[in-house]
Design a protein around this motif. Structure first.
Motif, short mmCIF file in Angstrom:
data_model
loop_
_atom_site.label_atom_id
_atom_site.label_comp_id
_atom_site.label_asym_id
_atom_site.label_seq_id
_atom_site.Cartn_x
_atom_site.Cartn_y
_atom_site.Cartn_z
N ILE A 131 53.80 37.24 42.19
CA ILE A 131 53.40 37.02 40.81
C ILE A 131 52.82 35.61 40.76
CG2 ILE A 131 54.17 36.78 38.42
CD1 ILE A 131 56.46 38.71 39.09
N VAL A 132 51.57 35.50 40.28
CA VAL A 132 50.89 34.20 40.33
C VAL A 132 50.26 33.85 38.99
CG1 VAL A 132 50.42 34.34 42.81
CG2 VAL A 132 48.75 35.27 41.21
N SER A 133 50.29 32.56 38.69
CA SER A 133 49.58 32.05 37.51
C SER A 133 48.10 31.94 37.85
CB SER A 133 50.12 30.66 37.13
OG SER A 133 51.49 30.73 36.83
N GLU A 134 47.27 32.16 36.85
CA GLU A 134 45.83 32.00 37.04
C GLU A 134 45.30 31.01 36.02
OE1 GLU A 134 44.44 36.27 38.90
OE2 GLU A 134 44.53 36.11 36.72
N PRO A 135 44.42 30.10 36.41
CA PRO A 135 43.93 29.94 37.77
C PRO A 135 45.06 29.58 38.73
CG PRO A 135 42.98 28.25 36.30
CD PRO A 135 43.87 29.11 35.49
N VAL A 136 44.90 30.04 39.97
CA VAL A 136 45.98 29.87 40.95
C VAL A 136 46.07 28.43 41.44
CG1 VAL A 136 45.82 32.28 41.72
CG2 VAL A 136 44.57 30.50 42.95
N SER A 137 47.26 28.08 41.91
CA SER A 137 47.49 26.76 42.49
C SER A 137 46.84 26.67 43.87
CB SER A 137 49.00 26.50 42.62
OG SER A 137 49.55 27.38 43.59
N GLU A 138 46.71 25.47 44.35
CA GLU A 138 46.18 25.27 45.70
C GLU A 138 47.06 25.96 46.73
OE1 GLU A 138 44.22 21.62 48.20
OE2 GLU A 138 46.08 21.19 47.13
N TYR A 139 48.35 25.95 46.52
CA TYR A 139 49.26 26.60 47.45
C TYR A 139 49.01 28.11 47.49
CZ TYR A 139 53.25 28.19 49.99
OH TYR A 139 54.03 28.81 50.94
N GLU A 180 59.52 47.33 41.90
CA GLU A 180 58.67 48.52 41.73
C GLU A 180 57.72 48.35 40.54
OE1 GLU A 180 58.16 50.69 43.99
OE2 GLU A 180 59.84 50.03 45.22
N ALA A 181 58.19 47.72 39.46
CA ALA A 181 57.32 47.49 38.30
C ALA A 181 56.20 46.52 38.66
CB ALA A 181 58.15 46.96 37.13
N VAL A 182 56.52 45.47 39.39
CA VAL A 182 55.50 44.51 39.83
C VAL A 182 54.53 45.21 40.78
CG1 VAL A 182 55.10 42.40 41.18
CG2 VAL A 182 56.93 42.47 39.46
N TRP A 183 55.05 45.99 41.71
CA TRP A 183 54.22 46.68 42.69
C TRP A 183 53.23 47.62 41.99
CZ3 TRP A 183 53.42 45.54 47.56
CH2 TRP A 183 52.77 46.46 48.38
N GLU A 184 53.73 48.35 41.01
CA GLU A 184 52.89 49.31 40.28
C GLU A 184 51.73 48.61 39.58
OE1 GLU A 184 53.49 51.95 36.36
OE2 GLU A 184 54.90 52.39 37.99
N ARG A 185 51.98 47.44 39.01
CA ARG A 185 50.94 46.70 38.28
C ARG A 185 50.10 45.82 39.21
NH1 ARG A 185 53.84 44.50 32.75
NH2 ARG A 185 54.86 46.47 32.23
N GLY A 186 50.61 45.55 40.40
CA GLY A 186 49.96 44.62 41.31
C GLY A 186 48.64 45.12 41.87
N VAL A 187 47.85 44.18 42.34
CA VAL A 187 46.54 44.44 42.92
C VAL A 187 46.68 44.32 44.44
CG1 VAL A 187 44.14 43.66 43.04
CG2 VAL A 187 45.43 43.45 40.88
#
Length: 176
Positions: free
Chosen positions: A78-86, A161-168
């Protein structure tokens, strides 16, 4: 920690029979074994996908061996956008995880708002053993904690599973 749980991560994967899932929810990690590679990446170094020998490392051997036994390993971030350098660093190197047999998806944090998430990153082995990964505010590791509490395993399994389902899927996720 339950007395029957191995302390070495390699042993946890060795005992795994069906699945190992990993949820990462931080935008910055400062774990010791990544400080050098992250600094090199910031200085412009990039792994050459065609030169597998230059980037293959013990972690990837462990993943390939585990997947070779029939264990499915999935990682969701799970990532914030715009993404961090890391996160840019992680994204640019994720092809190595994929080559070893991991499946990886990315979920923009805005799309995670309706998901009940545990308070810490975790690994869940065979839907029964949770390895919490604790971090300080600066991203440094504060060590793991293990539990076989069924309610914790259920929370982690449902959240993953919820994250996986929504993930890209990794090959479709564009860094923003």
């Amino acid at each position: 920690m339950p007395s029957s749980v191995p302390t070495r991560f390699a042993d946890l994967l060795a005992q795994c029979e069906r699945s190992a899932v990993h949820l990462e929810m931080r935008d910055v990690y400062a774990v010791d074994n990544e400080k050098g590679p992250f600094a090199q990446w910031k200085a412009g170094f990039r792994h050459d996908p065609a030169d597998r020998a230059s980037w293959w490392r013990p972690w990837l051997d462990l993943v390939a061996e585990t997947v070779g036994r029939g264990v499915v390993i999935r990682r969701a971030r799970i990532v914030s956008e715009p993404v961090s350098e890391y996160i840019r660093y992680e994204h640019s190197n994720t092809f190595t995880n994929i080559a070893a047999g991991e499946q990886v998806r990315w979920l923009p944090r805005r799309r995670a708002s309706g998901i009940a998430l545990p308070g810490n990153d975790f690994w869940l082995f065979d839907d029964r053993l949770v390895r919490w990964n604790h971090f300080a505010g600066d991203g440094s590791s504060q060590g793991p904690e293990h539990t076989t509490d069924p309610s914790a395993a259920k929370l982690c399994g449902e959240a993953f599973e919820a994250v996986w389902e929504r993930g890209v899927p990794h090959d479709q996720y564009e860094i923003r």
